[in-house]
Structures are given as C-alpha cells and as structure tokens.
Design a protein around this motif. Structure first.
Motif, PDB file in Angstrom:
ATOM      1  N   LEU A 193      41.016  41.805  34.822  1.00  0.00           N
ATOM      2  CA  LEU A 193      40.764  40.869  35.920  1.00  0.00           C
ATOM      3  C   LEU A 193      39.295  40.913  36.344  1.00  0.00           C
ATOM      4  CD1 LEU A 193      42.276  38.861  37.694  1.00  0.00           C
ATOM      5  CD2 LEU A 193      42.782  40.722  39.276  1.00  0.00           C
ATOM      6  N   LEU A 194      38.732  42.105  36.398  1.00  0.00           N
ATOM      7  CA  LEU A 194      37.317  42.241  36.737  1.00  0.00           C
ATOM      8  C   LEU A 194      36.430  41.541  35.705  1.00  0.00           C
ATOM      9  CD1 LEU A 194      37.010  45.958  37.913  1.00  0.00           C
ATOM     10  CD2 LEU A 194      36.658  43.901  39.301  1.00  0.00           C
ATOM     11  N   GLY A 195      36.788  41.695  34.441  1.00  0.00           N
ATOM     12  CA  GLY A 195      36.006  41.058  33.383  1.00  0.00           C
ATOM     13  C   GLY A 195      36.054  39.541  33.477  1.00  0.00           C
ATOM     14  N   VAL A 196      37.259  39.003  33.701  1.00  0.00           N
ATOM     15  CA  VAL A 196      37.414  37.548  33.800  1.00  0.00           C
ATOM     16  C   VAL A 196      36.674  37.018  35.025  1.00  0.00           C
ATOM     17  CG1 VAL A 196      39.075  35.677  34.174  1.00  0.00           C
ATOM     18  CG2 VAL A 196      39.623  37.527  32.581  1.00  0.00           C
ATOM     19  N   ALA A 197      36.745  37.760  36.130  1.00  0.00           N
ATOM     20  CA  ALA A 197      36.127  37.316  37.381  1.00  0.00           C
ATOM     21  C   ALA A 197      34.615  37.209  37.282  1.00  0.00           C
ATOM     22  CB  ALA A 197      36.503  38.280  38.510  1.00  0.00           C
ATOM     23  N   ARG A 200      31.022  33.011  34.357  1.00  0.00           N
ATOM     24  CA  ARG A 200      30.283  32.086  35.224  1.00  0.00           C
ATOM     25  C   ARG A 200      31.139  30.949  35.764  1.00  0.00           C
ATOM     26  NH1 ARG A 200      25.062  30.264  32.030  1.00  0.00           N
ATOM     27  NH2 ARG A 200      26.621  30.154  30.368  1.00  0.00           N
ATOM     28  N   ASN A 201      32.156  30.545  35.016  1.00  0.00           N
ATOM     29  CA  ASN A 201      32.974  29.402  35.433  1.00  0.00           C
ATOM     30  C   ASN A 201      34.257  29.814  36.149  1.00  0.00           C
ATOM     31  OD1 ASN A 201      33.832  30.410  32.800  1.00  0.00           O
ATOM     32  ND2 ASN A 201      35.298  28.716  32.787  1.00  0.00           N
ATOM     33  N   VAL A 202      34.405  31.113  36.434  1.00  0.00           N
ATOM     34  CA  VAL A 202      35.644  31.615  37.040  1.00  0.00           C
ATOM     35  C   VAL A 202      35.362  32.236  38.399  1.00  0.00           C
ATOM     36  CG1 VAL A 202      37.597  33.198  36.792  1.00  0.00           C
ATOM     37  CG2 VAL A 202      36.674  32.042  34.779  1.00  0.00           C
ATOM     38  N   THR A 203      36.207  31.910  39.369  1.00  0.00           N
ATOM     39  CA  THR A 203      36.140  32.521  40.692  1.00  0.00           C
ATOM     40  C   THR A 203      37.484  33.170  40.988  1.00  0.00           C
ATOM     41  OG1 THR A 203      34.599  30.843  41.510  1.00  0.00           O
ATOM     42  CG2 THR A 203      35.800  32.125  43.156  1.00  0.00           C
ATOM     43  N   VAL A 204      37.467  34.438  41.335  1.00  0.00           N
ATOM     44  CA  VAL A 204      38.687  35.155  41.711  1.00  0.00           C
ATOM     45  C   VAL A 204      38.531  35.655  43.142  1.00  0.00           C
ATOM     46  CG1 VAL A 204      40.168  37.151  41.275  1.00  0.00           C
ATOM     47  CG2 VAL A 204      39.222  35.865  39.346  1.00  0.00           C
ATOM     48  N   GLN A 205      39.502  35.334  43.986  1.00  0.00           N
ATOM     49  CA  GLN A 205      39.491  35.799  45.369  1.00  0.00           C
ATOM     50  C   GLN A 205      40.808  36.513  45.691  1.00  0.00           C
ATOM     51  OE1 GLN A 205      37.932  31.625  46.744  1.00  0.00           O
ATOM     52  NE2 GLN A 205      37.649  33.044  48.461  1.00  0.00           N
ATOM     53  N   VAL A 206      40.716  37.467  46.589  1.00  0.00           N
ATOM     54  CA  VAL A 206      41.884  38.234  47.013  1.00  0.00           C
ATOM     55  C   VAL A 206      42.240  37.851  48.445  1.00  0.00           C
ATOM     56  CG1 VAL A 206      42.809  40.547  47.463  1.00  0.00           C
ATOM     57  CG2 VAL A 206      41.280  40.156  45.498  1.00  0.00           C
ATOM     58  N   PHE A 273      36.847  44.797  46.126  1.00  0.00           N
ATOM     59  CA  PHE A 273      38.200  45.233  46.473  1.00  0.00           C
ATOM     60  C   PHE A 273      38.939  45.721  45.234  1.00  0.00           C
ATOM     61  CE2 PHE A 273      42.734  44.523  47.044  1.00  0.00           C
ATOM     62  CZ  PHE A 273      42.979  45.066  48.296  1.00  0.00           C
ATOM     63  N   ILE A 274      38.847  44.955  44.138  1.00  0.00           N
ATOM     64  CA  ILE A 274      39.527  45.338  42.888  1.00  0.00           C
ATOM     65  C   ILE A 274      38.934  46.645  42.347  1.00  0.00           C
ATOM     66  CG2 ILE A 274      40.062  44.640  40.520  1.00  0.00           C
ATOM     67  CD1 ILE A 274      39.903  41.714  41.516  1.00  0.00           C
ATOM     68  N   GLU A 275      37.614  46.764  42.397  1.00  0.00           N
ATOM     69  CA  GLU A 275      36.970  48.004  41.956  1.00  0.00           C
ATOM     70  C   GLU A 275      37.434  49.195  42.783  1.00  0.00           C
ATOM     71  OE1 GLU A 275      32.921  46.890  42.341  1.00  0.00           O
ATOM     72  OE2 GLU A 275      32.760  46.073  40.309  1.00  0.00           O
ATOM     73  N   HIS A 276      37.627  48.955  44.089  1.00  0.00           N
ATOM     74  CA  HIS A 276      38.110  50.020  44.977  1.00  0.00           C
ATOM     75  C   HIS A 276      39.534  50.437  44.590  1.00  0.00           C
ATOM     76  CE1 HIS A 276      38.635  52.389  48.620  1.00  0.00           C
ATOM     77  NE2 HIS A 276      39.773  51.731  48.844  1.00  0.00           N
TER      78      HIS A 276
END
Length: 281
Positions: A193-197, A200-206, A273-276
C-alpha cells in the motif's frame, strides 16, 4: 490428463458473451482437427487430454486451458491462430461481474473510491485477496480460489495504463489494522500500500476511526470519470447500489465523496499513519 475436471473451467450459462466465445473457439478447434483428418481420440492423446474432454471443449461446454490451445496449435499446425485465442478465453474465466467492473476501470481517466470494510481490490496483494476469499464462507475448491485471485489481480492492469488515470482511494483505519491472513501477510499488504501510494497518479487517504460521522458510513462509494466527459457513480447506500449516470444523482455522490476526502487524513498524513502501523510490530 490430471486436473481435467477441476472446477473453474466450466462455462457460465448466464454469461452470453462467454458462451459465445467458448462456442466459437470450440468450433474452430473442431474444424481444424477434422480438416487435418485426426480423430478426437488421436488428437486427445497428442495434446495430453482425454477424448471426452476434447468433445466437451469442441462443443463449447468446457473452457480450454491456455496450454490446451498451445498444444492444439502445434499439433494442428495452425500457425498461431489457435494460440491467439488465449486472451479472450482467459477473460471468460473471470466472473462476469468482475469482468464488467474491470472494463469500466480500464476506460476511466479518473477513479475515486471510498471503502469502509476491506482494503480495495485494486490495492490488495494476492495473499491478502486469497485470505479474504478463504474466509468468505464459500466452499471454494483450490482451482476456483486461484481463479478468483487471478481475476482480482488482473484488474490491477489499471496501474500500468498510459496515460495513467488519476486514482484516489480513501480507506477506513480499521481496514488497515485488521490482520487479514496473519501478521506477515498484513505487513506485506501495508508495505504494498505504501508503494502504490507513492505513485504520481495515485492518492491514498486514511479515514481515522475517531473522525466521527461521515457520508461513507452507509457503504462503499465509487465515482468513475471517462475521457468523453461521462461519469458513472455507485454507492452501497444510495439508489439500491446500482450504477447511476443521472447528473443530479452524480452530484450527490460526488459531494459525498468530496466530503469524505476532506474529513480523512491528508495523503502525507496517511502515509505517515501507515508507516506508524508498520512500526508497531
């Protein structure tokens, strides 16, 4: 000849396009075999399948495996024409609903989605997807499990498209904390998920659990925009979950999705947050 009768290679009678494709492929195989003067039994031995299976494939009652078409092409000296059918035959194996969704995703120039119960299929690793299917209370045979996982992974071709579509995902915090498949699979999923986020064309929000009420609590929301200016939206909690294209209905769904994005953590905060989460184990 092992595995000839494995599930997942039957033709879905409700899939008109699939039925037509398999019937056409079967007819071509039969015509080629008959033109060569080979009996079904002899052809079966040459490609490593039983005579009964040859008849099932030729009559359109069984989806031929890729290796079946490769061997048939060589045995019947078809010059690659039979082997070339593998692409359409592969699509037939995917469930109709999955195929239709993939076709929409493949055409979209923008795709925004909120998911509250599980990590979105486009973001899942094969191991995560398999674990979800295994606990779905459906008695899937091994071959059927592989078919479902392969179908889900095939949709991820959207990430390789040129020009790249703009993809936006909002995930509930709980979907990231749930250790689907065990700790190792969970960690691999978060790392993926971190890699995909970071594309450049991808936005991931929690969406934090403590964020309070928001428009996504009634279910998943999707908004797909296409190059010709048309838009399709869908929400589990609106319009009976059916895809909609009416401008008034779309405005409501787009407003709901915009509100969700505004309430969620920013993309930068979400990555942190994901890294945490990864650092907690």
């Amino acid at each position: 000849m092992d595995g000839e009768e494995e599930p997942g290679w039957e033709v879905d009678p409700d899939d008109d396009w699939g039925v037509a494709v398999v019937a056409t492929v079967g007819r071509q195989l039969r015509l080629r075999r008959e033109a060569s003067g080979m009996r079904a039994a002899d052809f079966g031995r040459a490609v490593g399948y039983g005579e009964d299976m040859v008849y099932k494939v030729e009559s359109g009652r069984r989806i031929p495996r890729p290796e079946y078409l490769d061997k048939a092409d060589r045995v019947l000296d078809a010059g690659g024409l039979l082997a070339a059918m593998k692409e359409d035959v592969e699509k037939v194996r995917y469930p109709k609903k999955v195929r239709e969704l993939a076709e929409l995703e493949a055409k979209a120039v923008e795709y925004g989605v909120y998911v509250g119960l599980s990590i979105h299929g486009l973001l899942q690793t094969p191991e995560h997807a398999r674990a979800l299917f295994e606990v779905s209370q459906s008695a899937y045979a091994e071959a059927e499990l592989e078919r479902l996982v392969a179908a889900r992974m095939a949709r991820k071709a959207i990430f390789e498209r040129t020009p790249a579509p703009a993809l936006s995902f909002v995930q509930e915090e709980v979907t990231l904390r749930r250790k689907v498949g065990g700790t190792m699979v969970w960690r691999q999923q978060l790392e993926h998920l971190l890699g995909v986020a970071q594309l450049r064309n991808v936005t991931v929000q929690v969406m934090p659990t403590d964020s309070g009420a928001h428009p996504g609590l009634s279910g998943k929301i999707e908004v797909l925009k296409f190059g010709d200016g048309t838009v399709v939206g869908r929400s589990d909690g609106a319009y009976n979950g059916r895809p909609v294209s009416d401008p008034k209905q779309l405005r409501i769904l787009e407003l709901r999705y915009s509100t969700i994005r505004a309430q969620a953590l920013s993309p930068k905060e979400s990555l942190a947050f994901i890294e945490h989460l990864l650092g907690e184990t």
